[in-house]
Design an enzyme around this catalytic site. Structure first.
Site, PDB file in Angstrom:
ATOM      1  CG  ASP A 184      -1.756   1.198   1.393  1.00 40.96           C
ATOM      2  OD1 ASP A 184      -2.280   1.678   0.373  1.00 40.96           O
ATOM      3  OD2 ASP A 184      -1.898   1.698   2.531  1.00 40.96           O
TER       4      ASP A 184
ATOM      5  CG  ASP B 231      -1.489   7.639   1.041  1.00 40.42           C
ATOM      6  OD1 ASP B 231      -0.511   8.382   0.877  1.00 40.42           O
ATOM      7  OD2 ASP B 231      -2.443   7.577   0.242  1.00 40.42           O
TER       8      ASP B 231
ATOM      9  N   GLY C   7     -10.352   6.521  -0.724  1.00 40.93           N
ATOM     10  CA  GLY C   7     -10.245   7.380  -1.894  1.00 40.93           C
ATOM     11  C   GLY C   7     -10.386   8.852  -1.588  1.00 40.93           C
ATOM     12  N   GLY C   8      -9.470   9.668  -2.138  1.00 41.53           N
ATOM     13  CA  GLY C   8      -9.497  11.099  -1.890  1.00 41.53           C
ATOM     14  C   GLY C   8     -10.703  11.797  -2.503  1.00 41.53           C
TER      15      GLY C   8
ATOM     16  NE  ARG D 234     -10.001   9.260   2.672  1.00 43.32           N
ATOM     17  CZ  ARG D 234      -8.785   8.866   2.367  1.00 43.32           C
ATOM     18  NH1 ARG D 234      -7.858   9.750   2.045  1.00 43.32           N
ATOM     19  NH2 ARG D 234      -8.467   7.592   2.387  1.00 43.32           N
TER      20      ARG D 234
ATOM     21  CB  SER E 165      -2.312   3.295  -3.388  1.00 47.73           C
ATOM     22  OG  SER E 165      -2.791   4.424  -2.699  1.00 47.73           O
TER      23      SER E 165
END
Length: 267
Positions: free
Chosen positions: A7, A9, A50-51, A54, A125
């Site tokens: 992964d 982050d 997931g950005g 968010r 990721s």
């Protein structure tokens, strides 16, 4: 064949608090949005994979929605979020390039050793691919990073804890799941890897230390370095018994077992 899938982050670097969070808040300021996430807010939002996913949550706030131009349709909302996310990714990669996010202990050593021994190394990721590539290059250097396949961002529709990104990685690289070990840091990541039938080592990060990792093969504070930060074993249900630093010999012992063999190695 033996393979390692990392992964990004929290695994390659402890990026969330010192990288992604300030990048999100800088993006909110850039677009004049009346929202700032605290450290605690962001910890809760990390349950969402997931950005973009968010970011989409802030549009539920009427003030933010109006500041964003009152997007009326799902397509308009998606376009707004994509614009924000592109700006956020640029800010994050600039932070990585500035050296504010050092690699986690043992990452460079393990990846370098694995590649030297002919193992397949990949990164899977939910973050945007440019962000992942920036963190990877910061961890192992540009030359080594260029040789490592990355599966990230919107390469799959369903984000962790769904196993889709790990299934794609296994399929695209023609890996044997029984010979593949994942390095994760979160429960969502652990569930994704297990869902793909992959044995998983967890190196807890700042936001995830208190999460439930019952099904992991091994839970550590980090991969450790012989001449630097030593690892601490938090759970070792498979009886791997690493000392100071996790190496290829211990990782090899994890390959070949069923991913859910939580009793293996116990005496």
């Amino acid at each position: 064949m033996t393979a390692l899938i990392f992964d990004c982050d929290g695994v390659l670097g402890d990026t969330e608090r010192d990288g992604h969070l300030p990048a999100f808040n800088a993006t909110f300021a850039q677009f004049g949005l009346p929202v700032r996430w605290s450290v605690e807010d962001y910890g809760r939002l990390l349950r969402i994979g997931g950005g973009k996913e968010r970011l989409a949550t802030v549009l539920d706030d009427p003030e933010v929605w109006r500041a964003a131009g009152s997007p009326a349709t799902a397509a308009e909302r998606a376009e707004v979020v994509a614009t924000w996310h592109k700006a956020k990714t640029k800010t994050f990669t600039e932070l990585v390039a500035a050296g504010v996010i050092p690699p986690r202990p043992g990452v460079r050593r393990v990846i370098t050793d694995a590649l030297r021994e002919g193992w397949t190394v990949a990164v899977a990721s939910t973050s945007a691919e440019p962000s992942v590539r920036a963190v990877l290059a910061g961890a192992v250097g540009d030359e080594v990073a260029a040789t490592i396949p990355v599966f990230a961002g919107d390469v799959v529709l369903r984000k962790k804890p769904d196993p889709a990104v790990y299934q794609l990685t296994v399929d695209q690289l023609a890996l044997d799941p029984a010979g593949t070990v994942v390095i994760e840091d979160s429960r969502n990541g652990l569930l994704a890897a297990l869902g793909a039938g992959l044995a998983t080592v967890v190196t807890v990060s700042g936001y995830t230390r208190d999460e439930d990792f019952t099904e992991a093969a091994l839970v550590l504070t980090s991969l450790g370095d012989p001449d630097g930060e030593r690892l601490e074993v938090l759970a070792d249900p498979w009886g791997v018994r690493p000392v100071d630093a996790l190496g290829l010999s211990e990782l090899s012992r994890l390959a070949g077992r069923p991913a859910h063999d939580t009793q293996g190695g116990q005496t």
